[in-house]
Design a protein around this motif. Structure first.
Motif, PDB file in Angstrom:
ATOM      1  N   PHE A  87       0.829  -1.209   0.000  1.00 38.25           N
ATOM      2  CA  PHE A  87       0.000   0.000   0.000  1.00 38.25           C
ATOM      3  C   PHE A  87       0.859   1.253   0.000  1.00 38.25           C
ATOM      4  CE2 PHE A  87      -2.133   3.550   1.951  1.00 38.25           C
ATOM      5  CZ  PHE A  87      -3.381   3.535   1.355  1.00 38.25           C
ATOM      6  N   ARG A  88       0.526   2.198  -0.869  1.00 38.73           N
ATOM      7  CA  ARG A  88       1.111   3.531  -0.886  1.00 38.73           C
ATOM      8  C   ARG A  88      -0.011   4.506  -1.228  1.00 38.73           C
ATOM      9  NH1 ARG A  88       4.385   0.419   0.483  1.00 38.73           N
ATOM     10  NH2 ARG A  88       6.591   0.259  -0.080  1.00 38.73           N
ATOM     11  N   PHE A  89       0.128   5.743  -0.766  1.00 38.80           N
ATOM     12  CA  PHE A  89      -0.800   6.780  -1.223  1.00 38.80           C
ATOM     13  C   PHE A  89      -0.208   7.399  -2.476  1.00 38.80           C
ATOM     14  CE2 PHE A  89      -2.382  11.092  -1.599  1.00 38.80           C
ATOM     15  CZ  PHE A  89      -3.755  10.875  -1.512  1.00 38.80           C
ATOM     16  N   ARG A  90      -0.924   7.265  -3.599  1.00 36.25           N
ATOM     17  CA  ARG A  90      -0.448   7.779  -4.886  1.00 36.25           C
ATOM     18  C   ARG A  90      -1.442   8.789  -5.476  1.00 36.25           C
ATOM     19  NH1 ARG A  90       0.157   2.237  -4.684  1.00 36.25           N
ATOM     20  NH2 ARG A  90       2.312   1.450  -4.694  1.00 36.25           N
ATOM     21  N   GLY A  91      -2.246   9.400  -4.620  1.00 38.47           N
ATOM     22  CA  GLY A  91      -3.296  10.288  -5.093  1.00 38.47           C
ATOM     23  C   GLY A  91      -2.844  11.712  -5.337  1.00 38.47           C
ATOM     24  N   ASP A  92      -3.807  12.532  -5.772  1.00 38.50           N
ATOM     25  CA  ASP A  92      -3.608  13.964  -6.025  1.00 38.50           C
ATOM     26  C   ASP A  92      -4.427  14.755  -5.004  1.00 38.50           C
ATOM     27  OD1 ASP A  92      -2.196  13.147  -8.259  1.00 38.50           O
ATOM     28  OD2 ASP A  92      -3.869  13.507  -9.641  1.00 38.50           O
ATOM     29  N   ILE A  93      -3.885  15.908  -4.603  1.00 41.96           N
ATOM     30  CA  ILE A  93      -4.579  16.750  -3.625  1.00 41.96           C
ATOM     31  C   ILE A  93      -4.472  18.195  -4.055  1.00 41.96           C
ATOM     32  CG2 ILE A  93      -4.643  17.556  -1.218  1.00 41.96           C
ATOM     33  CD1 ILE A  93      -3.554  14.883  -0.345  1.00 41.96           C
ATOM     34  N   THR A  94      -5.582  18.916  -3.935  1.00 40.82           N
ATOM     35  CA  THR A  94      -5.568  20.371  -4.071  1.00 40.82           C
ATOM     36  C   THR A  94      -6.008  20.985  -2.743  1.00 40.82           C
ATOM     37  OG1 THR A  94      -7.841  20.508  -4.880  1.00 40.82           O
ATOM     38  CG2 THR A  94      -6.102  20.265  -6.525  1.00 40.82           C
ATOM     39  N   ALA A  95      -5.467  22.164  -2.440  1.00 38.17           N
ATOM     40  CA  ALA A  95      -5.772  22.840  -1.177  1.00 38.17           C
ATOM     41  C   ALA A  95      -5.277  24.271  -1.258  1.00 38.17           C
ATOM     42  CB  ALA A  95      -5.096  22.126  -0.001  1.00 38.17           C
ATOM     43  N   PRO A  96      -5.794  25.162  -0.408  1.00 32.35           N
ATOM     44  CA  PRO A  96      -5.229  26.512  -0.310  1.00 32.35           C
ATOM     45  C   PRO A  96      -3.908  26.472   0.466  1.00 32.35           C
ATOM     46  CG  PRO A  96      -6.983  26.246   1.286  1.00 32.35           C
ATOM     47  CD  PRO A  96      -6.942  24.983   0.494  1.00 32.35           C
ATOM     48  N   PRO A  97      -3.093  27.509   0.393  1.00 27.45           N
ATOM     49  CA  PRO A  97      -1.872  27.572   1.201  1.00 27.45           C
ATOM     50  C   PRO A  97      -2.216  27.689   2.690  1.00 27.45           C
ATOM     51  CG  PRO A  97      -1.858  29.222  -0.556  1.00 27.45           C
ATOM     52  CD  PRO A  97      -3.235  28.692  -0.478  1.00 27.45           C
ATOM     53  N   GLU A  98      -1.329  27.199   3.534  1.00 32.81           N
ATOM     54  CA  GLU A  98      -1.530  27.353   4.980  1.00 32.81           C
ATOM     55  C   GLU A  98      -1.476  28.832   5.354  1.00 32.81           C
ATOM     56  OE1 GLU A  98      -0.098  24.281   7.858  1.00 32.81           O
ATOM     57  OE2 GLU A  98       1.268  23.796   6.208  1.00 32.81           O
ATOM     58  N   GLY A  99      -2.285  29.186   6.348  1.00 36.61           N
ATOM     59  CA  GLY A  99      -2.421  30.573   6.745  1.00 36.61           C
ATOM     60  C   GLY A  99      -3.544  31.279   6.020  1.00 36.61           C
ATOM     61  N   SER A 100      -4.162  30.615   5.022  1.00 37.80           N
ATOM     62  CA  SER A 100      -5.303  31.206   4.314  1.00 37.80           C
ATOM     63  C   SER A 100      -6.533  31.208   5.212  1.00 37.80           C
ATOM     64  CB  SER A 100      -5.621  30.404   3.049  1.00 37.80           C
ATOM     65  OG  SER A 100      -4.536  30.393   2.143  1.00 37.80           O
ATOM     66  N   LEU A 101      -7.368  32.221   5.062  1.00 40.71           N
ATOM     67  CA  LEU A 101      -8.656  32.221   5.733  1.00 40.71           C
ATOM     68  C   LEU A 101      -9.624  31.364   4.932  1.00 40.71           C
ATOM     69  CD1 LEU A 101      -9.235  35.829   7.085  1.00 40.71           C
ATOM     70  CD2 LEU A 101      -7.846  33.971   7.993  1.00 40.71           C
ATOM     71  N   VAL A 102     -10.328  30.485   5.631  1.00 41.82           N
ATOM     72  CA  VAL A 102     -11.270  29.571   4.990  1.00 41.82           C
ATOM     73  C   VAL A 102     -12.604  29.656   5.722  1.00 41.82           C
ATOM     74  CG1 VAL A 102      -9.530  28.000   4.069  1.00 41.82           C
ATOM     75  CG2 VAL A 102     -10.336  27.690   6.410  1.00 41.82           C
ATOM     76  N   PHE A 103     -13.643  29.146   5.045  1.00 39.29           N
ATOM     77  CA  PHE A 103     -14.992  29.347   5.548  1.00 39.29           C
ATOM     78  C   PHE A 103     -15.801  28.056   5.442  1.00 39.29           C
ATOM     79  CE2 PHE A 103     -13.234  33.281   3.969  1.00 39.29           C
ATOM     80  CZ  PHE A 103     -13.417  34.127   5.062  1.00 39.29           C
TER      81      PHE A 103
END
Length: 476
Positions: A87-103
């Motif tokens: 088993f390995r994690f071979r996926g893709d991830i999108t996210a905002p940069p750390e420190g961003s304000l999120v809601f």
């Protein structure tokens, strides 16, 4: 430090075994990680924990002894355990940069890959992102309350275990604190470290003045004296002033005094007066003792003269109404080429189906107008109707003349991080900058203004059509 894939809930592995048995493990899936309610009754959250989450995923694999322990449970078949060995994690991830304000309701992370891989990491991602985002948000609120004064994190001894203490120090710095008392965090993350001495230091000497003199002799360039062991105004401060004058005669300086009990607003005013009258205007006043944004706001409202706030328990444990846990969730939104959604009687818990993108509508002067969640392949609306993600009957007009800024970036591709690593200071700078851009009222601690997050008409129609198609399967 390695993160074991056994840092998960049992049902993750039983589902994984079921997917394997049903020949579903390799189906293409997308999960969204998000939260439904802003912590602390506030108007925003500060995204944190991304880098440690990706580091954990990059090295995720089962060791032989972990496979052996799973075999001893007698729950799993040999062919599934053999599957876990590779088993390995071979996926893709999108996210905002750390420190961003999120809601609330907008994806913080979208995780895409084989169903087996993206399902197994649910608990791990929630564990890291929920806690660090919660603490970063608490820190941002405390730093906002402190205004021009500095904040230092002092919470290790009350944190939720060693890892909780380390994670809290990291997240607190993203939220804006100046540094930490946690030496391991200082070494691990390159943070400034701060501290004074305990009451036990003073109690260990025959008298308070002797204790202060000994500490100043040991640390003549960084002395901060705790002045409330016996009597703050009648004993502690006069003795600290004596030591400060003695240091000055040697060409050195007392850095500060710390107040750790009593009426901090009144004591800090009196302390400032006594220090100034003694010709010591540069001696800073530190304050601690179960501080949070509400206590600090009250100190400032009463004209307290604190220069540095030491926030401990209530920061590192994210204590307070609406705190304790972020409540982030991880929901399947796409499987095998089709959108998926959870449908419940509570419309607020009905998920948003499909692969999505998150945009911020920015006005002509750079002002934030609102956030918008769209389907990943739809044409971006320049104006028109947008809808409340919790109630499709509520809508508003997206104004013209705006720019839609994509809030996500790809941060992992095929199991490998693909973004530039940032310092915690860069993340903290982003947090400060974005808080200054929030619409008026969103930073209030009581009844904050609600920053608008909407879904596009296409996403609203997809959700409504999926609800209609499932209507026959539900009873009322």
């Amino acid at each position: 430090m390695r993160t074991s894939p056994l840092l998960t809930d049992l049902y993750q592995l039983t589902m994984l075994a079921g997917y394997f048995e049903e020949k579903m493990a390799d189906k293409h899936a997308v999960f969204d990680l998000y939260f439904r309610t802003h912590p602390f009754g506030g108007g925003y959250a500060v995204f944190a924990g991304l880098e440690p989450a990706l580091t954990a995923l990059e090295g995720l694999r089962f060791l032989p002894e972990e496979i052996a322990w799973l075999r001893s449970l007698k729950l799993f078949k040999p062919d599934f355990l053999h599957f876990l060995e590779d088993f390995r994690f071979r996926g893709d991830i999108t996210a905002p940069p750390e420190g961003s304000l999120v809601f609330a309701h907008e994806p913080l992370m979208s995780v895409e890959g084989k169903l087996a891989e993206v399902q197994l990491v649910e608990t791990l991602l929630l564990n890291i992102i929920n806690f660090q985002t919660l603490v970063a948000t608490k820190a941002a609120r405390i730093c906002h309350a402190a205004k021009d004064a500095s904040v230092v994190e002092f919470g290790l001894r009350r944190a939720q275990g060693p890892d909780g203490g380390l994670s809290a120090s990291r997240a607190a710095c993203i939220g804006g604190v100046l540094g930490t008392s946690n030496l391991l965090a200082g070494m691990t993350f390159g943070l400034p470290v701060y501290g004074t001495h305990a009451h036990s230091w003073v109690q260990s000497f025959s008298d308070e003045l002797s204790a202060f003199r000994a500490y100043a002799a040991a640390f003549p360039d960084s002395t901060v004296l705790l002045v409330d062991t016996y009597d703050t105004l009648k004993s502690g401060l006069p003795n600290a002033i004596t030591v400060a004058r003695e240091l000055r005669e040697k060409g050195q300086a007392l850095r500060g005094i710390r107040l750790d009990s009593g009426d901090l607003a009144w004591l800090s005013r009196k302390a400032r007066q006594m220090l100034d009258e003694a010709g010591l205007p540069d001696v800073a006043i530190f304050a601690s003792n179960d501080l949070d944004e509400h206590v600090i706001s009250s100190i400032r409202a009463e004209n307290g003269r604190v220069d540095v706030y030491g926030a401990g328990t209530r920061l590192s444990t994210a204590a307070g109404e609406g705190g304790g846990a972020l409540g982030g969730v991880y929901k399947l939104v796409w499987l095998d080429g089709e959108p998926r959604m959870k449908i419940t009687a509570d419309i607020a818990k009905t998920t948003l189906p499909g692969k999505k993108r998150v945009f911020r509508a920015v006005g002509p002067e750079g002002e934030w107008v609102q956030d918008l969640i769209c389907l990943h392949d739809e044409a971006l609306p320049e104006s028109g109707l947008v809808y409340d993600p919790t109630n499709p009957l509520h809508h508003r007009h997206l104004p013209g003349g705006i720019e839609l800024v994509d809030l996500h970036r790809q941060v992992m591709r095929k199991g490998q991080p693909v973004f530039r690593k940032e310092s915690l200071q860069e993340m903290a700078g982003r947090c400060r900058k974005e808080m200054a851009l929030l619409p008026e009222g969103c930073l209030r601690f009581i009844n904050p203004h609600k920053y608008k997050v909407s879904i596009s008409e296409s996403l609203k129609e997809l959700r409504c059509s999926m609800i209609r198609s499932r209507a026959g399967e539900r009873e009322y």
